[in-house]
Design a protein around this motif. Structure first.
Motif, PDB file in Angstrom:
ATOM      1  N   HIS A 180      69.341  21.945 -23.390  1.00 44.26           N
ATOM      2  CA  HIS A 180      70.195  23.002 -23.927  1.00 44.26           C
ATOM      3  C   HIS A 180      70.620  23.084 -25.019  1.00 44.26           C
ATOM      4  O   HIS A 180      71.009  21.871 -25.717  1.00 44.26           O
ATOM      5  CB  HIS A 180      71.215  22.975 -22.785  1.00 44.26           C
ATOM      6  N   ARG A 269      66.337  31.239 -20.947  1.00 45.52           N
ATOM      7  CA  ARG A 269      67.595  31.449 -20.119  1.00 45.52           C
ATOM      8  C   ARG A 269      67.170  31.551 -18.564  1.00 45.52           C
ATOM      9  O   ARG A 269      67.882  31.309 -17.677  1.00 45.52           O
ATOM     10  CB  ARG A 269      68.522  32.596 -20.190  1.00 45.52           C
ATOM     11  N   SER A 272      68.840  28.407 -16.320  1.00 44.25           N
ATOM     12  CA  SER A 272      70.188  28.157 -16.177  1.00 44.25           C
ATOM     13  C   SER A 272      71.209  29.292 -16.760  1.00 44.25           C
ATOM     14  O   SER A 272      72.237  28.980 -16.457  1.00 44.25           O
ATOM     15  CB  SER A 272      70.380  26.801 -17.106  1.00 44.25           C
ATOM     16  N   ARG A 274      71.581  29.929 -19.800  1.00 45.29           N
ATOM     17  CA  ARG A 274      72.031  29.519 -21.382  1.00 45.29           C
ATOM     18  C   ARG A 274      70.634  29.031 -21.909  1.00 45.29           C
ATOM     19  O   ARG A 274      69.727  28.524 -21.298  1.00 45.29           O
ATOM     20  CB  ARG A 274      72.669  28.169 -21.268  1.00 45.29           C
ATOM     21  N   ALA A 276      67.833  27.028 -23.506  1.00 40.89           N
ATOM     22  CA  ALA A 276      67.439  25.689 -23.515  1.00 40.89           C
ATOM     23  C   ALA A 276      65.886  25.628 -23.705  1.00 40.89           C
ATOM     24  O   ALA A 276      65.103  26.603 -23.285  1.00 40.89           O
ATOM     25  CB  ALA A 276      67.445  25.173 -21.949  1.00 40.89           C
ATOM     26  N   TYR A 295      75.618  31.298 -17.492  1.00 37.29           N
ATOM     27  CA  TYR A 295      75.646  29.731 -17.258  1.00 37.29           C
ATOM     28  C   TYR A 295      77.148  29.493 -17.053  1.00 37.29           C
ATOM     29  O   TYR A 295      78.183  29.999 -17.547  1.00 37.29           O
ATOM     30  CB  TYR A 295      75.164  29.033 -18.520  1.00 37.29           C
ATOM     31  N   TRP A 321      62.248  20.666 -19.593  1.00 40.28           N
ATOM     32  CA  TRP A 321      62.651  20.448 -20.658  1.00 40.28           C
ATOM     33  C   TRP A 321      61.982  19.621 -21.659  1.00 40.28           C
ATOM     34  O   TRP A 321      61.419  18.480 -21.628  1.00 40.28           O
ATOM     35  CB  TRP A 321      64.042  19.986 -20.583  1.00 40.28           C
TER      36      TRP A 321
END
Length: 370
Positions: A180, A269, A272, A274, A276, A295, A321
């Motif tokens: 994130h 997005r 989540s 948001r 990342a 989020y 991630w």
């Protein structure tokens, strides 16, 4: 706060990034700390008691300084309708993985107050904050407890906010970073306007007087040398440590970092709500373009899907991630990685000093023509 106050806490200018979701386990933080870096626990998505137990476990593994990262509570700015539309879109995923979607209204503050109370009752050497900056009185209370504080900034203006609030240092996060982005305000208009790390360090140095910890795509000692030369006091690495033996990341996630099937990363997005950065897989491609800015609602919504995909070992449905340097990941024990990075850093500094010495004494050193 001088930069030496930060670097005096640990011998090597290497910080293991706090990676939420079970990656930054006590064993990883301890291994990094024992090797001379700064290990971090991630309080995100844990209960206050879970955090307390991890701190207790980490203290049993090392007597060296370590840090804990907290997520700031998020304002209520999500559109309920947009989340409902996204839930409808994910219905096929739920059927495929034979699970239910999560409740998007499962909480907004990540237990922030309770976790802060743990850190004030049982002070740790370092605490950092993501997704915003605490009130000045919070930072002051941590300082009185003997804790060094940092907060993430993704722009020079955010770094100014970190300095104004009274944090001891700022984590400057470039757009290359995995996981994130720590922007203080989630503005969808900024989704494609992130700043590269070296440019951001220069902007922040011109704006604030705080020590800088540089984060974003760093995987080699030569890159650490570059950010230190640019003005950072230390470098924070996430993806590099995600691949280590002590990391709590799923084996499929670790393998995906260097799997030729995953050739690039993207800010999304999809998982989540948001922005990342993760490896581009099926889930990200199919749902990223339609995921709302919501989020942690979307995080809660997709949690059962991500868990089911991980249980099935399906990399195409997991939140993988990773920073932009993921292909440079090395399967090493965390302590050995710190040693290798320091060796590379020393080699890079030596080469840099030789170049500087040559420039100073050569006939071209004054900028004249041959």
């Amino acid at each position: 706060m001088s930069s030496s106050a930060l670097t005096d806490l640990f011998p090597h200018p290497i910080v293991q990034a706090p990676m939420a979701g079970g990656v930054s386990v006590p064993q990883l933080a301890a291994a990094v700390a024992e090797a001379g870096g700064l290990g971090f626990l991630a309080a995100g998505y844990k209960t206050a008691d879970g955090l307390y137990q991890e701190i207790k476990q980490l203290r049993s593994l090392t007597g060296r300084p370590f840090g804990v990262n907290l997520f700031m509570p998020q304002p209520e700015n999500a559109e309920t309708g947009a989340v409902e539309v996204y839930a409808h879109q994910l219905a096929g995923e739920a059927a495929w993985y034979e699970t239910e979607l999560g409740d998007p209204e499962s909480g907004r503050d990540d237990g922030y107050d309770a976790k802060l109370a743990v850190l004030l009752d049982n002070p740790v050497p370092v605490v950092s904050f993501h997704f915003g900056v605490p009130r000045p009185e919070v930072l002051e209370s941590l300082r009185r407890a003997g804790t060094f504080t940092l907060a993430t900034a993704t722009t020079a203006d955010e770094a100014l906010a970190v300095q104004w609030a009274g944090a001891d240092a700022v984590i400057v996060q470039g757009v290359e970073a995995g996981g994130h982005q720590g922007a203080h305000r989630d503005n969808p208009e900024n989704d494609h306007s992130g700043i590269g790390l070296l440019a951001l360090i220069a902007q922040v140095r011109a704006s604030v007087n705080l020590p800088i910890v540089a984060a974003g795509g760093l995987m080699r000692g030569s890159q650490i040398a570059a950010v230190l030369a640019a003005g950072a006091s230390a470098a924070q690495l996430g993806t590099a440590f995600l691949a280590t033996r002590e990391s709590g990341a799923h084996a499929v996630h670790k393998q995906a970092l260097t799997n030729p099937l995953f050739v690039r990363t993207e800010l999304t997005r999809a998982f989540s709500g948001r922005p990342a950065r993760g490896l581009v897989n099926r889930f990200l491609r199919e749902h990223g373009p339609y995921a709302p800015a919501a989020y942690p609602e979307v995080h809660h919504l997709t949690a059962p899907l991500r868990k089911a995909a991980a249980k099935a070992g399906d990399a195409q449905g997991m939140a993988l991630w990773a920073g932009q340097g993921h292909r440079l990941a090395r399967d090493l024990p965390a302590g050995q990685l710190v040693e290798v990075l320091m060796s590379e850093l020393t080699e890079a500094w030596t080469a840099l000093s030789e170049v500087s010495e040559f420039s100073e004494f050569s006939e071209f050193g004054d900028g004249g023509a041959a």
